[in-house]
Design an enzyme around this catalytic site. Structure first.
Site, PDB file in Angstrom:
ATOM      1  N   GLY A  51       0.832  -1.198   0.000  1.00 20.80           N
ATOM      2  CA  GLY A  51       0.000   0.000   0.000  1.00 20.80           C
ATOM      3  C   GLY A  51       0.859   1.238   0.000  1.00 20.80           C
ATOM      4  CG  ASN A 129      -4.536  -7.004   4.157  1.00 15.21           C
ATOM      5  OD1 ASN A 129      -3.830  -7.980   4.042  1.00 15.21           O
ATOM      6  ND2 ASN A 129      -5.002  -6.339   3.106  1.00 15.21           N
ATOM      7  N   GLY A 130      -7.991  -6.158   3.924  1.00 14.49           N
ATOM      8  CA  GLY A 130      -9.052  -6.951   3.312  1.00 14.49           C
ATOM      9  C   GLY A 130     -10.242  -6.096   2.932  1.00 14.49           C
ATOM     10  CE1 TYR A 303       2.078  -6.686  -9.196  1.00 17.32           C
ATOM     11  CE2 TYR A 303       0.319  -6.281  -7.630  1.00 17.32           C
ATOM     12  CZ  TYR A 303       1.275  -5.800  -8.482  1.00 17.32           C
ATOM     13  OH  TYR A 303       1.456  -4.451  -8.625  1.00 17.32           O
TER      14      TYR A 303
END
Length: 515
Positions: A51, A129-130, A303
């Site tokens: 991020g 996170n999510g 990724y």
């Protein structure tokens, strides 16, 4: 729609066609009382790839006034938001940090995390996170109860539900467990209460979360690379559906079982209060009728994860090597050179080279100082925005047949330009291989895969895509190969198949209404 119309549409799209992840989380509790802000800073620095829009740190002193939290957050990279002066002022032995890219909720300072919540029981600081899929209904429920929201992110909804549950529970772990029963979607959480550090992971395990130890400090982090950066030792992963509680005293009791760290970190007899209690509350949160098959996001391995990380015990580097090998086995082509599109394509390209015997080399120089939030050129020079990030090494590719490996093609607006750059540098042929299957459906669990109409593979054959991007040949990793990338761990492949582990939302929490 003909090819000319397609290219015209591409020119109007954003020039950088990357997948983006929502965020990375980091938490630490130092039982020796040392300040942790600088350690969180370096942990977030290691997670910066997850991020790059905003970041923040919140700390508390467990020996000071109960519930006093010092925090600082802002827009930009970790080294832009924090100075040595900021860190020196943040005194505390427990803390949480966050780096963010927005998928749900706008890119504003108000939406930066961690969120710090003051309520009747004290304070909570939360990093998430999510992406939840039932945010609208949970938010409406709270609004009807009088809640006033300061942000537009689902993290605030989670924090409010934990706070509301805490009013009627014995402890914060129980409040987290009760709140988790209401949450649907992807979440790895780190929660700081005045005297505890808590980690929680959704029952599908979409997003990673691991536990580490350094001297008398215990750490929770999105990836093991953050542990390596601060000199901590990996202990284990937080299991899907599990809550872990870290306290100086070994007094955490689960309703079902008690799981202490074993093997990695032996407890010292002379310091019995320096053990960390890790209570597995999966069954408490999710009774048998709600137990589910885990579904880790396969793009964490393809990724998002840094190549030196281990996610749920699986090496990200090994996953990408395998992806490249499978591409070479399943989609061979005669060529002189194999290259990767930096950074995530590099390891897969090495795997392709190892399997095929075709030499691996560098074709691109990447500007390491350009993040995802740089000032883009104007409409009249859109192509240069790719060149700001990448430049081709003419000496490496001139006169050669080149195999170019990338992790994905989303809209196709970058792939065609990179192919063109290789040709302009003198490559005789450009063969593209992709270390994931074609994107056909959006993602609702924290990956920025857009609506179907914006995906280049939607309603197109591979040959059509090849013509659009201008490659001599094009091949993707097959769906059947995906489980082999994660060592057999169950995965979510909904963005390729449309078959999600749970029902997708009726409202697109990323901003577009789902028809």
């Amino acid at each position: 729609m003909n090819l000319g119309q397609t290219e015209a549409i591409h020119e109007q799209q954003e020039p950088l066609d990357e997948l983006r992840e929502e965020c990375g989380v980091f938490g630490i509790y130092d039982f020796s009382g040392e300040d942790v802000a600088s350690t969180i800073y370096y942990g977030l620095f290691a997670l910066q790839h997850r991020g790059q829009e905003s970041c923040g740190i919140a700390v508390s002193d467990t020996n000071g006034p109960k519930g006093k939290v010092l925090s600082h957050k802002g827009m930009g990279l970790v080294n832009e938001v924090f100075t040595g002066e900021h860190l020196a002022q943040m005194k505390g032995d427990i803390g949480v940090g966050h780096v963010r890219y927005s998928t749900a909720g706008g890119s504003t300072r108000e939406n930066a995390q961690p969120l710090v919540l003051n309520y009747v029981k004290g304070t909570l600081a939360l990093a998430h996170n999510g992406n939840l899929v039932n945010t609208p209904e949970l938010r409406r429920e709270l609004e009807l109860g009088g809640a006033i929201f300061q942000t537009t992110i689902d993290t605030e909804v989670i924090a409010y539900h934990i706070a509301r549950e805490r009013v009627r529970t014995r402890n914060v772990e129980e409040a987290v467990a009760n709140a988790m029963k209401k949450l649907k979607g992807a979440y790895s959480l780190i929660i700081m209460s005045p005297r505890k550090l808590i980690g929680a992971r959704d029952p599908y395990g979409f997003r990673p979360l691991c536990i580490g130890k350094r001297d008398h400090a215990y750490i929770l982090a999105s990836e093991t690379c953050a542990l390596d950066t601060i000199g901590a030792k990996y202990v284990r992963d937080v299991e899907p559906g599990e809550i872990v509680t870290i306290t100086p005293k070994n007094t955490v009791v689960s309703s079902t079982e008690k799981h202490y760290i074993q093997g990695g970190i032996p407890a010292r007899e002379e310091e019995p209060d320096a053990e960390v209690a890790i209570a597995s509350n999966r069954s408490m949160c999710f009774p048998p009728e709600r137990q589910c098959e885990t579904a880790r996001c396969v793009f964490e391995y393809i990724y998002f994860g840094r190549a030196d990380s281990y996610l749920d015990g699986v090496s990200v580097y090994d996953s990408r090597i395998r992806a490249g090998r499978y591409l070479a086995m399943d989609s061979p082509v005669e060529a002189d050179l194999v290259v990767g599109v930096p950074e995530s394509g590099n390891v897969a390209a090495l795997g392709y080279s190892l399997e095929s015997g075709i030499p691996y080399g560098m074709a691109f120089m990447k500007n390491s100082y350009v993040g995802r939030t740089f000032i883009k050129p104007g409409q009249s020079s859109r192509e240069s925005s790719v060149r700001v990030k990448l430049n081709v090494l003419r000496e490496a590719v001139e006169g050669k047949r080149v195999i170019m490996i990338d992790d994905s093609i989303v809209r196709g607006t970058t792939s065609d330009r990179i192919v063109r750059m290789l040709r302009d540098a003198g490559a005789k042929e450009v063969h593209m291989r992709v270390s994931s299957p074609p994107f056909l459906y959006p993602c609702y669990f924290g990956t920025d895969v857009p609506a179907r109409e914006q995906l280049i593979a939607y309603n197109r054959e591979i040959e059509d895509i090849r013509r659009i991007i201008g490659a001599d040949s094009l091949a993707y990793l097959s769906l059947e190969r995906l489980p082999e990338l994660t060592g057999g761990l169950p995965i979510c492949n909904g963005c390729f198949t449309g078959k999600y582990p749970m029902d997708p939302p009726s409202e697109d929490i990323r901003g577009d209404y789902i028809h």
